[in-house]
Design a protein around this motif. Structure first.
Motif, PDB file in Angstrom:
ATOM      1  N   VAL A  38       0.855  -1.179   0.000  1.00  0.00           N
ATOM      2  CA  VAL A  38       0.000   0.000   0.000  1.00  0.00           C
ATOM      3  C   VAL A  38       0.894   1.233   0.000  1.00  0.00           C
ATOM      4  CG1 VAL A  38      -1.733   1.292   1.306  1.00  0.00           C
ATOM      5  CG2 VAL A  38      -1.813  -1.211   1.248  1.00  0.00           C
ATOM      6  N   GLY A  39       0.732   2.084  -0.997  1.00  0.00           N
ATOM      7  CA  GLY A  39       1.569   3.287  -1.075  1.00  0.00           C
ATOM      8  C   GLY A  39       0.798   4.567  -0.863  1.00  0.00           C
ATOM      9  N   CYS A  40      -0.524   4.489  -0.891  1.00  0.00           N
ATOM     10  CA  CYS A  40      -1.300   5.719  -0.721  1.00  0.00           C
ATOM     11  C   CYS A  40      -2.672   5.383  -0.170  1.00  0.00           C
ATOM     12  CB  CYS A  40      -1.422   6.466  -2.047  1.00  0.00           C
ATOM     13  SG  CYS A  40      -2.510   5.675  -3.250  1.00  0.00           S
ATOM     14  N   ASP A  41      -3.427   6.432   0.153  1.00  0.00           N
ATOM     15  CA  ASP A  41      -4.794   6.228   0.627  1.00  0.00           C
ATOM     16  C   ASP A  41      -5.775   6.945  -0.286  1.00  0.00           C
ATOM     17  OD1 ASP A  41      -3.974   8.742   1.303  1.00  0.00           O
ATOM     18  OD2 ASP A  41      -4.422   8.595   3.438  1.00  0.00           O
ATOM     19  N   THR A  42      -5.333   7.256  -1.504  1.00  0.00           N
ATOM     20  CA  THR A  42      -6.208   7.963  -2.435  1.00  0.00           C
ATOM     21  C   THR A  42      -6.271   7.254  -3.791  1.00  0.00           C
ATOM     22  OG1 THR A  42      -4.300   9.384  -2.860  1.00  0.00           O
ATOM     23  CG2 THR A  42      -6.009  10.269  -1.416  1.00  0.00           C
TER      24      THR A  42
ATOM     25  N   LYS B 281       1.852  -1.615  16.570  1.00  0.00           N
ATOM     26  CA  LYS B 281       2.210  -1.313  15.178  1.00  0.00           C
ATOM     27  C   LYS B 281       1.553  -0.020  14.716  1.00  0.00           C
ATOM     28  CE  LYS B 281       2.365  -3.684  10.701  1.00  0.00           C
ATOM     29  NZ  LYS B 281       2.004  -4.957  10.031  1.00  0.00           N
ATOM     30  N   TRP B 282       2.314   0.760  13.985  1.00  0.00           N
ATOM     31  CA  TRP B 282       1.763   1.956  13.346  1.00  0.00           C
ATOM     32  C   TRP B 282       2.293   2.042  11.924  1.00  0.00           C
ATOM     33  CZ3 TRP B 282       4.847   6.099  11.538  1.00  0.00           C
ATOM     34  CH2 TRP B 282       4.124   7.171  10.995  1.00  0.00           C
ATOM     35  N   VAL B 283       1.397   2.329  11.001  1.00  0.00           N
ATOM     36  CA  VAL B 283       1.800   2.525   9.604  1.00  0.00           C
ATOM     37  C   VAL B 283       1.163   3.821   9.122  1.00  0.00           C
ATOM     38  CG1 VAL B 283       1.765   1.576   7.267  1.00  0.00           C
ATOM     39  CG2 VAL B 283       1.847   0.030   9.226  1.00  0.00           C
ATOM     40  N   ALA B 284       1.978   4.711   8.576  1.00  0.00           N
ATOM     41  CA  ALA B 284       1.440   5.992   8.109  1.00  0.00           C
ATOM     42  C   ALA B 284       0.564   5.777   6.891  1.00  0.00           C
ATOM     43  CB  ALA B 284       2.564   6.947   7.754  1.00  0.00           C
ATOM     44  N   GLU B 285      -0.521   6.521   6.839  1.00  0.00           N
ATOM     45  CA  GLU B 285      -1.260   6.621   5.584  1.00  0.00           C
ATOM     46  C   GLU B 285      -0.575   7.708   4.758  1.00  0.00           C
ATOM     47  OE1 GLU B 285      -5.315   7.284   6.708  1.00  0.00           O
ATOM     48  OE2 GLU B 285      -5.498   5.266   7.553  1.00  0.00           O
ATOM     49  N   ARG B 286      -0.807   7.705   3.464  1.00  0.00           N
ATOM     50  CA  ARG B 286      -0.131   8.711   2.624  1.00  0.00           C
ATOM     51  C   ARG B 286      -0.493  10.137   3.067  1.00  0.00           C
ATOM     52  NH1 ARG B 286       4.342   8.902   0.395  1.00  0.00           N
ATOM     53  NH2 ARG B 286       3.917   6.731  -0.078  1.00  0.00           N
ATOM     54  N   SER B 287      -1.763  10.352   3.407  1.00  0.00           N
ATOM     55  CA  SER B 287      -2.180  11.695   3.837  1.00  0.00           C
ATOM     56  C   SER B 287      -1.436  12.099   5.097  1.00  0.00           C
ATOM     57  CB  SER B 287      -3.675  11.733   4.129  1.00  0.00           C
ATOM     58  OG  SER B 287      -4.384  11.197   3.052  1.00  0.00           O
ATOM     59  N   GLU B 288      -1.195  11.114   5.956  1.00  0.00           N
ATOM     60  CA  GLU B 288      -0.459  11.353   7.186  1.00  0.00           C
ATOM     61  C   GLU B 288       1.011  11.661   6.852  1.00  0.00           C
ATOM     62  OE1 GLU B 288      -0.916   7.868   9.553  1.00  0.00           O
ATOM     63  OE2 GLU B 288      -0.826   8.941  11.460  1.00  0.00           O
ATOM     64  N   ALA B 289       1.543  10.968   5.853  1.00  0.00           N
ATOM     65  CA  ALA B 289       2.926  11.200   5.435  1.00  0.00           C
ATOM     66  C   ALA B 289       3.099  12.631   4.936  1.00  0.00           C
ATOM     67  CB  ALA B 289       3.318  10.204   4.346  1.00  0.00           C
ATOM     68  N   PHE B 290       2.126  13.108   4.169  1.00  0.00           N
ATOM     69  CA  PHE B 290       2.197  14.491   3.679  1.00  0.00           C
ATOM     70  C   PHE B 290       2.303  15.478   4.842  1.00  0.00           C
ATOM     71  CE2 PHE B 290       0.832  13.103  -0.526  1.00  0.00           C
ATOM     72  CZ  PHE B 290       1.413  14.057  -1.349  1.00  0.00           C
ATOM     73  N   LEU B 291       1.556  15.178   5.906  1.00  0.00           N
ATOM     74  CA  LEU B 291       1.498  16.110   7.039  1.00  0.00           C
ATOM     75  C   LEU B 291       2.671  15.956   7.997  1.00  0.00           C
ATOM     76  CD1 LEU B 291      -2.265  15.896   8.082  1.00  0.00           C
ATOM     77  CD2 LEU B 291      -1.138  17.782   6.906  1.00  0.00           C
ATOM     78  N   THR B 292       3.332  14.782   8.009  1.00  0.00           N
ATOM     79  CA  THR B 292       4.263  14.529   9.109  1.00  0.00           C
ATOM     80  C   THR B 292       5.681  14.131   8.700  1.00  0.00           C
ATOM     81  OG1 THR B 292       3.663  12.190   9.313  1.00  0.00           O
ATOM     82  CG2 THR B 292       2.339  13.759  10.559  1.00  0.00           C
ATOM     83  N   ASP B 293       5.916  13.687   7.471  1.00  0.00           N
ATOM     84  CA  ASP B 293       7.300  13.420   7.053  1.00  0.00           C
ATOM     85  C   ASP B 293       8.007  14.771   6.946  1.00  0.00           C
ATOM     86  OD1 ASP B 293       6.429  10.846   6.727  1.00  0.00           O
ATOM     87  OD2 ASP B 293       6.805  10.720   4.572  1.00  0.00           O
ATOM     88  N   ALA B 294       9.252  14.836   7.370  1.00  0.00           N
ATOM     89  CA  ALA B 294       9.970  16.105   7.261  1.00  0.00           C
ATOM     90  C   ALA B 294      10.033  16.514   5.793  1.00  0.00           C
ATOM     91  CB  ALA B 294      11.368  15.964   7.826  1.00  0.00           C
ATOM     92  N   HIS B 295       9.661  17.754   5.520  1.00  0.00           N
ATOM     93  CA  HIS B 295       9.707  18.276   4.154  1.00  0.00           C
ATOM     94  C   HIS B 295      11.133  18.712   3.805  1.00  0.00           C
ATOM     95  CE1 HIS B 295       5.107  19.337   3.946  1.00  0.00           C
ATOM     96  NE2 HIS B 295       5.332  18.052   4.144  1.00  0.00           N
ATOM     97  N   GLY B 296      11.313  19.114   2.540  1.00  0.00           N
ATOM     98  CA  GLY B 296      12.638  19.535   2.088  1.00  0.00           C
ATOM     99  C   GLY B 296      12.645  20.937   1.499  1.00  0.00           C
ATOM    100  N   ARG B 297      13.901  21.492   1.379  1.00  0.00           N
ATOM    101  CA  ARG B 297      14.144  22.818   0.766  1.00  0.00           C
ATOM    102  C   ARG B 297      13.473  23.960   1.564  1.00  0.00           C
ATOM    103  NH1 ARG B 297      16.749  18.961  -1.382  1.00  0.00           N
ATOM    104  NH2 ARG B 297      16.353  18.222  -3.472  1.00  0.00           N
TER     105      ARG B 297
END
Ligand code: FES
Lengths: 139, 788
Positions: A38-42, B281-297
């Motif tokens: 799973v790589g995304c939720d959209t 166990k915790w697995v990020a959802e992609r929307s969560e990744a957008f909000l919480t993974d450290a951004h760049g630049r």
């Protein structure tokens, strides 16, 4: 809890599932077929693509009850586990078509579907566009 | 070279498991009795947390615990830290604000965790999280780094007045001023290096497990550096002593820097696992990744370059505001300073450079290293100034570069770095040929016939890789040494395990590292296994980032192999009844010099373990050696990328029609893998230039929070890439490796922007250069022309 019966990689499977269970969750969590990721939720990345009745489908877009009775092939069932790789798996390996490997099962299943659908009509632009828009359950 | 040795494009060993779906990523791991964590996150960018009501949630089916910052503080779980101390120009230390794993008292960005629900199933945890009631008092939010230091801007952390973390500088202000005063031409530019969301395809994940029998914790985690994670979680966060904490980074699905850092979620999974007595166990959802993974630049920069009458650059002046987000992430402070300012000399002999960087807090997710980390930003500054300078002075951009190239090595720049080796003319020359620069005019006319604007853009980039000499980085504020470790274990049957402190998450170390061993010991590739990513197997290591695995990690393996060879020669000498000094080792065979007496590798390995042919009291049995390798210098990969675009003036759409990359990575172990790294880097750089941009609105809401709103590059955004190499081996490590992981992402953005601005005849273009942005730039340029 709806009961579902599917054929997965040639074997009959059954399960009682919470109605919100997605196909990809059923494969990964109930059947422990963790090759599909799973790589995304959209429903945009294509990491989760499997074949449902021979067609590429994003397994994160489908509730498992929706496809009761279907025939599913996952990356684990693409080639005989004791035999050689499927030609598409071999092609990805031979041409360095992967790095971290996480989405690779989905990409391979998508690629197999593209060849099935388009055969010798596949050229570079078609591949680029098709790779950008993998099939969904509605296509 | 043997068929699987250094320089061979062997197919990757790890691919067998990846193409068959047998990789083992963190989310593929399931532990007996495992339960699931779901994080409740602040929907507000800046808010006081007045009260959190958890009772109703705790009573929901399947819920095992609902935990907040209050419990975290009560259990004395320490804060996350930033490990690189930066000193401001006034001598004061950077202002590191407290960063608890769960927000306590105040939430500082959208996505800041405020509570965690642990339940039997993920669905139950999510359902229960809806019943957690948080009473927020909204505070004014700050998202724009350019406004962070203004009078009246919302104050985020008490410790940092005007949200300023540090005011750092590098170089000679006075010398620069003198040079500018006597300049013939000055090129000035303002630009924003757009904020990026890393988006590794595998979302971050963690499983924490507590074994009450041994009182030890185990963490499965998507990390690029398991040992550093263990060190921080032990020494600073205080979860467990180091010897009671095991970190396993199994297969990891891409990182690009975003998985270097120690994040709140893994801390909480370990802490919660002990509290509930079950694996969590915790697995990020992609929307969560957008909000919480450290951004760049995310830099706002003003830069000026001074030239003399001949077009020689005489000085460079740069002023940057760097957004570090709401908290200081693990290595955030080093990115806009020592990974940025030190590369501002580019490939050029610039006598005087002065760079000032103000780092600021905003109510956005933390910003830290992302593929290239500081070096793409530096390259953008230098290569935009050179290109625009050439256009302003009416000099061919290739000629202006040639005029200013550094020609003699080693070269000391005015900004710390000593470039050890390079040949910038060679890569430019080759790139001009491959790109058919001479034929560009003709192609431009052809494009014009189809109503298209054609442009060409250069990027003669440099980067510092192979980080890094420990003493040097220590003197600059780094909290750790940046050496690498290796252990080579030879088995009695002659097969070999290599343990490395590096970690692979797409780089192919299991193949390239094995190639080095295969070449050196003359054994087949399949007889070598590379082990990494487990603190119980590998004693210590610094991990993989900054294109360091080849230059530093392989060097450690070479050092261990030296010791293996020396020891094996001793064993062979006893077996062959010869003096140790007479033993020659080549092609997997130990020979007594000048005779035909020899022993094969496998025989020597076996004898090392049977220990029948020598006195085990004098020569230790066994064949296993370890090494720590500390580099003598950074390495300096450099090259020339040329991008050619066609712009449709009706729509503003840009198409990249040709790309030439000529890179100097020194010695290359596996050209297929290196080419793949270049491809990926260019794709990411093109993403930054044309498509990607994280946008926060004025209230601090991330409006580009999904793959629908944040545009990633796809296959059809890129042309077939022409990738070539030149080779000047690095004199700073045994094999002459420079590193290749980030080059594409460093070189590409400015090549694209230089090409589009060439096509449209206007320099006023921000990244991402979307069709809309290009169209607007074209209209503005037209209006200007009309008005003139
Ligand atoms: S997981 Fe991304 S499309 Fe299904």
């Amino acid at each position: 809890m709806p009961a579902v019966a599917l054929t997965v990689n040639g074997k009959p499977v059954t399960g009682d599932v919470d109605p919100r269970t997605l196909l990809v969750q059923f494969l990964r969590e109930n059947l422990r077929l963790t090759g599909t990721h799973v790589g995304c939720d959209t429903s945009q990345c294509g990491a989760c693509v499997v074949h449902v009745d021979g067609k590429a489908v994003k397994a994160c877009t489908v509730f498992v009850w929706q496809i009761d009775g279907a025939n599913i092939t996952t990356i684990e069932g693409l080639a005989d586990p004791n035999g050689p790789l499927h030609p598409m798996q071999e092609a990805f390996r031979e041409h360095h078509g992967l790095q971290c490997g996480y989405c690779t099962p989905g990409m391979i299943m998508t690629a197999v579907d593209m060849v099935n659908r388009k055969g010798h009509d596949l050229d570079d632009p078609t591949i680029a566009i098709s790779a950008a828009a993998p099939a969904t359950i509605t296509s | 070279m043997n068929a699987t040795g250094i320089g061979a494009a062997v197919r990757r060993k790890e691919d067998q498991r990846f193409v068959t779906g047998k990789g083992h990523y963190t989310d593929d791991v399931n532990r007996p009795g495992q339960c699931h964590a779901y994080f409740l996150r602040s929907p507000h960018a800046h808010a006081r947390i007045k009260r959190i009501e958890t009772k109703a949630a705790a009573a929901m089916p399947g819920v095992l615990a609902v935990l907040t910052g209050v419990e975290l503080a009560a259990d004395k779980i320490g804060n996350l830290i930033c490990g690189w101390m930066i000193t401001s120009k006034d001598g004061s230390q950077m202002k590191m604000a407290a960063h608890p794993a769960i927000a306590h008292g105040k939430a500082n960005y959208v996505g800041d965790p405020v509570a965690v629900v642990v339940a039997e199933t993920l669905a139950q945890a999510k359902d229960a999280a809806e019943k957690v009631n948080v009473d927020y008092e909204l505070l004014p939010a700050l998202a724009d780094p350019a406004k962070a230091q203004s009078e009246g801007a919302p104050q985020i952390h008490e410790i940092a007045a005007r949200n300023t973390i540090y005011q750092w500088h590098l170089g000679e202000a006075k010398a620069v001023e003198v040079a500018f005063n006597s300049a013939k031409h000055v090129t000035k530019l303002d630009f924003i290096n757009n904020r990026l969301v890393p988006n590794a395809i595998e979302p971050r994940a963690a499983i924490g497990e507590y074994d009450s029998g041994s009182e030890s914790l185990t963490l499965w985690n998507t990390t690029q550096n398991p040992h550093v994670a263990r060190l921080v979680m032990s020494a600073f966060v205080g979860l467990a002593p180091e010897h009671k904490l095991r970190v396993i980074a199994p297969d990891v699905g891409g990182g690009f820097g975003s998985k270097i850092f120690i994040y709140p979620e893994e801390v909480v999974c370990l802490w919660a696992a002990r509290k509930v007595g079950r694996p969590v166990k915790w697995v990020a959802e992609r929307s969560e990744a957008f909000l919480t993974d450290a951004h760049g630049r995310d830099h706002v920069t003003h830069a000026e370059m001074a030239f003399d009458a001949e077009g020689k650059a005489t000085a460079l002046r740069v002023k940057t505001i760097a957004n570090l987000g709401a908290y200081m992430s693990t290595f955030s402070s080093s990115v806009p300073t020592y990974l940025y300012g030190t590369l501002l000399s580019g490939q050029y002999e610039i006598p005087a450079i002065y760079c000032e960087v103000d780092a600021v807090y905003t109510n956005t997710v933390p910003v830290d290293a992302y593929r290239g980390a500081g070096r793409p930003e530096a390259t953008f500054v230098v290569e935009r100034l050179i290109e625009v300078g050439a256009r302003e002075m009416g000099i061919d951009p290739a000629d202006l570069r040639k005029k200013n190239f550094i020609k003699n090595f080693p070269h000391q720049t005015p900004v710390i770095m000593t470039y050890d080796a390079g040949d910038y003319h060679a890569s430019l020359k080759k790139a001009l040929e491959v790109a058919d620069y001479g034929g560009f005019g003709k192609r431009k006319r052809e494009s014009a016939r189809h109503d298209k604007l054609r442009g060409i853009g250069f990027s003669t980039y440099i980067e510092a890789c192979g980080i890094a000499p420990s003493q040097a980085v220590g003197s600059l504020g780094c909290g750790v040494g940046l050496w690498e470790s290796a252990e080579v274990r030879v088995n009695p049957t002659g097969t070999v395990e290599v343990l490395t402190g590096c970690h692979q998450h797409g780089q192919g170390h299991e193949t390239t590292f094995a190639q080095v061993v295969s070449e050196r010991l003359g054994i087949p590739l399949e007889n070598v296994s590379v082990l990494h990513g487990d603190t119980d197997k590998v004693q210590f290591g610094m991990g993989t980032y900054g294109s360091r695995s080849g230059a530093v990690g392989i060097s450690a393996i070479v050092k261990a192999l030296d010791k293996i060879e020396a020891k094996a020669k001793k064993v062979a000498a006893h077996m062959l009844e010869a003096a140790e000094g007479d033993i020659v080792f080549a092609d997997g065979k130990f020979t007594v010099a000048g005779t035909d007496k020899s022993s094969a590798w496998g025989e020597v390995a076996l004898n090392a373990y049977t220990a029948h042919k020598f006195a085990g009291q004098e020569l230790e049995p066994g064949l296993k050696e370890g090494a720590f390798y500390d580099p003598t210098n950074f390495t300096f990969p450099a090259g020339c990328h040329i991008c050619e675009v066609e712009v449709d003036p009706q729509t503003g759409e840009s198409e990249i029609v040709a790309w030439t990359a000529v890179d100097d990575f020194g010695t290359v172990i596996n050209p297929m893998i290196v080419e793949g790294q270049v491809h990926g880097g260019i794709a990411q750089g093109v993403g930054q230039a044309l498509l990607e941009g994280a946008v926060y609105d004025k209230d601090g809401q991330l409006v580009t929070g999904s793959l629908m709103d944040y545009c990633m590059p796809r296959a059809h955004d890129l042309p077939a890439l022409k990738v070539e190499m030149t080779r000047t081996p690095s004199p700073s490590n045994p094999l002459g490796i420079k590193g290749c992981g980030e080059a594409g992402a460093i070189a590409a953005p400015v090549a694209v922007i230089n090409a589009i601005t060439d096509a449209i005849g206007s320099e006023d273009l921000a990244m991402p250069a979307t069709a809309q942005a290009v169209w607007q730039a074209l209209q503005k340029a037209q209006d200007r022309r009309k008005a003139a």
